[in-house]
Design a protein around this motif. Structure first.
Motif, mmCIF file in Angstrom:
data_model
loop_
_atom_site.group_PDB
_atom_site.id
_atom_site.type_symbol
_atom_site.label_atom_id
_atom_site.label_comp_id
_atom_site.label_asym_id
_atom_site.label_seq_id
_atom_site.Cartn_x
_atom_site.Cartn_y
_atom_site.Cartn_z
ATOM 1 N N VAL A 28 0.954 -1.190 0.013
ATOM 2 C CA VAL A 28 -0.010 -0.075 -0.037
ATOM 3 C C VAL A 28 0.929 1.129 0.096
ATOM 4 O O VAL A 28 0.532 2.251 -0.664
ATOM 5 C CB VAL A 28 -0.809 -0.049 1.295
ATOM 6 C CG1 VAL A 28 -1.800 1.101 1.268
ATOM 7 C CG2 VAL A 28 -1.805 -1.083 1.249
ATOM 8 N N GLU A 29 1.938 1.284 0.747
ATOM 9 C CA GLU A 29 2.969 2.223 0.707
ATOM 10 C C GLU A 29 3.453 2.508 -0.634
ATOM 11 O O GLU A 29 3.477 3.915 -1.245
ATOM 12 C CB GLU A 29 4.186 2.167 1.633
ATOM 13 C CG GLU A 29 3.690 2.241 3.084
ATOM 14 C CD GLU A 29 4.595 1.770 4.206
ATOM 15 O OE1 GLU A 29 6.002 1.519 3.561
ATOM 16 O OE2 GLU A 29 4.527 1.324 5.164
ATOM 17 N N ARG A 30 3.773 1.710 -1.244
ATOM 18 C CA ARG A 30 4.402 2.071 -2.512
ATOM 19 C C ARG A 30 3.294 2.496 -3.503
ATOM 20 O O ARG A 30 3.585 3.350 -4.474
ATOM 21 C CB ARG A 30 4.633 0.488 -3.237
ATOM 22 C CG ARG A 30 6.184 -0.133 -2.717
ATOM 23 C CD ARG A 30 6.628 -1.030 -3.680
ATOM 24 N NE ARG A 30 5.936 -2.171 -3.755
ATOM 25 C CZ ARG A 30 5.874 -3.429 -3.095
ATOM 26 N NH1 ARG A 30 6.901 -3.638 -2.594
ATOM 27 N NH2 ARG A 30 5.063 -4.392 -3.700
ATOM 28 N N ALA A 31 1.805 1.998 -3.643
ATOM 29 C CA ALA A 31 0.808 2.356 -4.084
ATOM 30 C C ALA A 31 0.545 3.920 -3.795
ATOM 31 O O ALA A 31 0.005 4.907 -4.682
ATOM 32 C CB ALA A 31 -0.286 1.633 -3.937
ATOM 33 N N LYS A 32 0.833 4.395 -2.348
ATOM 34 C CA LYS A 32 0.548 5.599 -2.098
ATOM 35 C C LYS A 32 1.648 6.499 -2.793
ATOM 36 O O LYS A 32 1.311 7.613 -3.398
ATOM 37 C CB LYS A 32 0.695 5.765 -0.534
ATOM 38 C CG LYS A 32 -0.432 5.510 0.098
ATOM 39 C CD LYS A 32 -0.422 5.651 1.717
ATOM 40 C CE LYS A 32 -0.543 7.061 2.175
ATOM 41 N NZ LYS A 32 -0.655 7.253 3.531
ATOM 42 N N ALA A 33 2.897 6.212 -2.824
ATOM 43 C CA ALA A 33 3.808 6.832 -3.688
ATOM 44 C C ALA A 33 3.610 7.232 -5.095
ATOM 45 O O ALA A 33 4.218 8.224 -5.482
ATOM 46 C CB ALA A 33 5.320 6.184 -3.560
ATOM 47 N N ARG A 34 3.002 6.142 -5.598
ATOM 48 C CA ARG A 34 2.668 6.246 -7.133
ATOM 49 C C ARG A 34 1.195 6.892 -7.191
ATOM 50 O O ARG A 34 0.822 7.350 -8.568
ATOM 51 C CB ARG A 34 2.282 4.980 -7.684
ATOM 52 C CG ARG A 34 3.392 4.004 -7.884
ATOM 53 C CD ARG A 34 3.107 2.553 -8.496
ATOM 54 N NE ARG A 34 2.111 2.142 -7.954
ATOM 55 C CZ ARG A 34 2.359 0.959 -7.331
ATOM 56 N NH1 ARG A 34 3.452 0.443 -7.001
ATOM 57 N NH2 ARG A 34 1.277 -0.011 -6.886
ATOM 58 N N GLY A 35 0.806 7.602 -6.153
ATOM 59 C CA GLY A 35 -0.563 8.185 -6.238
ATOM 60 C C GLY A 35 -1.573 7.590 -6.707
ATOM 61 O O GLY A 35 -2.840 8.191 -6.746
ATOM 62 N N GLU A 36 -1.802 6.034 -6.489
ATOM 63 C CA GLU A 36 -3.132 5.254 -6.581
ATOM 64 C C GLU A 36 -3.763 5.564 -5.203
ATOM 65 O O GLU A 36 -5.072 5.141 -5.653
ATOM 66 C CB GLU A 36 -2.669 3.937 -6.809
ATOM 67 C CG GLU A 36 -1.939 3.542 -7.953
ATOM 68 C CD GLU A 36 -1.638 1.975 -8.211
ATOM 69 O OE1 GLU A 36 -2.813 1.298 -8.478
ATOM 70 O OE2 GLU A 36 -0.686 1.453 -7.856
ATOM 71 N N VAL A 37 -3.295 5.594 -4.329
ATOM 72 C CA VAL A 37 -3.817 5.267 -2.692
ATOM 73 C C VAL A 37 -3.985 6.847 -2.314
ATOM 74 O O VAL A 37 -3.078 7.719 -2.460
ATOM 75 C CB VAL A 37 -3.377 4.411 -1.871
ATOM 76 C CG1 VAL A 37 -3.950 4.171 -0.555
ATOM 77 C CG2 VAL A 37 -3.478 2.882 -2.630
ATOM 78 N N ALA A 38 -5.208 7.213 -1.526
ATOM 79 C CA ALA A 38 -5.258 8.384 -0.853
ATOM 80 C C ALA A 38 -4.567 8.462 -0.037
ATOM 81 O O ALA A 38 -3.979 7.829 0.747
ATOM 82 C CB ALA A 38 -6.645 8.502 -0.579
ATOM 83 N N ASP A 39 -3.952 10.055 0.470
ATOM 84 C CA ASP A 39 -3.006 10.189 1.391
ATOM 85 C C ASP A 39 -3.258 9.745 2.935
ATOM 86 O O ASP A 39 -2.421 9.566 3.754
ATOM 87 C CB ASP A 39 -2.598 11.794 1.281
ATOM 88 C CG ASP A 39 -1.824 11.955 0.034
ATOM 89 O OD1 ASP A 39 -1.332 11.064 -0.515
ATOM 90 O OD2 ASP A 39 -2.033 13.258 -0.073
ATOM 91 N N HIS A 40 -4.699 9.771 3.070
ATOM 92 C CA HIS A 40 -5.094 9.603 4.335
ATOM 93 C C HIS A 40 -5.345 8.177 4.832
ATOM 94 O O HIS A 40 -5.336 7.709 6.010
ATOM 95 C CB HIS A 40 -6.569 10.110 4.666
ATOM 96 C CG HIS A 40 -7.418 9.433 4.030
ATOM 97 N ND1 HIS A 40 -7.750 9.769 2.764
ATOM 98 C CD2 HIS A 40 -8.295 8.460 4.534
ATOM 99 C CE1 HIS A 40 -8.851 8.951 2.240
ATOM 100 N NE2 HIS A 40 -9.182 8.153 3.264
ATOM 101 N N VAL A 41 -5.164 7.175 3.888
ATOM 102 C CA VAL A 41 -5.084 5.714 4.048
ATOM 103 C C VAL A 41 -3.753 5.179 4.921
ATOM 104 O O VAL A 41 -2.844 5.657 4.516
ATOM 105 C CB VAL A 41 -5.135 5.034 2.863
ATOM 106 C CG1 VAL A 41 -5.013 3.388 3.060
ATOM 107 C CG2 VAL A 41 -6.657 5.537 2.203
ATOM 108 N N ASP A 42 -4.392 4.577 5.928
ATOM 109 C CA ASP A 42 -2.939 3.955 6.738
ATOM 110 C C ASP A 42 -2.945 2.595 6.234
ATOM 111 O O ASP A 42 -3.799 1.654 6.295
ATOM 112 C CB ASP A 42 -3.692 3.775 8.221
ATOM 113 C CG ASP A 42 -2.945 2.941 9.094
ATOM 114 O OD1 ASP A 42 -1.788 2.540 8.622
ATOM 115 O OD2 ASP A 42 -3.133 3.180 10.309
ATOM 116 N N PRO A 43 -1.537 2.392 5.656
ATOM 117 C CA PRO A 43 -1.210 1.021 4.971
ATOM 118 C C PRO A 43 -1.486 -0.072 5.856
ATOM 119 O O PRO A 43 -1.998 -1.291 5.613
ATOM 120 C CB PRO A 43 0.006 1.265 4.586
ATOM 121 C CG PRO A 43 0.375 2.558 4.388
ATOM 122 C CD PRO A 43 -0.539 3.331 5.545
#
Length: 197
Positions: A142-157
């Motif tokens: 999930v962290e990698r997906a956040k870094a790619r912009g796929e996952v919302a910033d507020h989501v806790d991996p």
């Protein structure tokens, strides 16, 4: 014998022998496969491995600790992919885990560990420690997906990792590891829809 020699001797005695620990772990796997959780005990493992119970307890302070190491030995082939797409990564991870639990003794071993944790505080603590490590590991997808912009910033991996684990564990505990790819993809898609950027 001087104090330094005595200390060195005690230190060597406490060191874990690779050959002995391998024999104990293999015996533990065999006892679980043959007798299941109900027949699994340190005594049974000691008999099968031709090892002393004190040796086993020196290296594994509880039955749960031994179960956990046996499980981790079995779980080496689970896939933690990095396809560049969070939905595909989570789908492949869950499918790999289900296949692994179905096709190796590890599913039964993990069920045994979960059962042990219901009645034994040491087992519950060992399971919590293991789950924390897995949570962090799965959370990296999930962290990698956040870094790619796929996952919302507020989501806790780690919370997402807990949701994935919960889905997997309930399927393991209720004997539903034979879900087809379409069903697994649908479940993963519902989760991903809730965390998208």
């Amino acid at each position: 014998m001087n104090a330094e020699t005595e200390a060195a001797r005690k230190s060597v005695g406490a060191r874990r022998s690779l050959e002995s620990s391998e024999a104990i772990l293999e015996a533990a796997e065999a006892v679980l496969v043959e007798a299941g959780h109900a027949g699994f005990s340190i005594e049974a493992v000691a008999r099968r491995a031709r090892a002393g119970k004190p040796t086993i307890y020196r290296w594994w302070p509880s039955k749960a600790a031994l179960l956990l190491e046996v499980y981790q030995r079995q779980k080496r082939d689970v896939d933690y992919p990095d396809t560049g797409n969070i939905e595909e990564d989570l789908f492949r991870f869950v499918r790999s885990l289900f296949v692994h639990w179905r096709q190796t003794p590890s599913g039964g071993i993990f069920r045994s560990l979960l059962a042990e944790a219901q009645a034994d505080p040491a087992a519950a603590e060992a399971l919590a420690g293991y789950a924390a490590g897995r949570r962090a590991h799965t959370g990296k997808l999930v962290e990698r997906a956040k870094a790619r912009g796929e996952v919302a910033d507020h989501v806790d991996p780690e919370q997402v990792a807990d949701m994935v684990a919960s889905y997997a564990w309930v399927h393991l505990l209720t004997g539903r590891l034979d879900e087809d790819d379409a069903t697994l993809r649908k479940a993963v898609r519902m989760l991903v829809d809730g965390i998208k950027a």
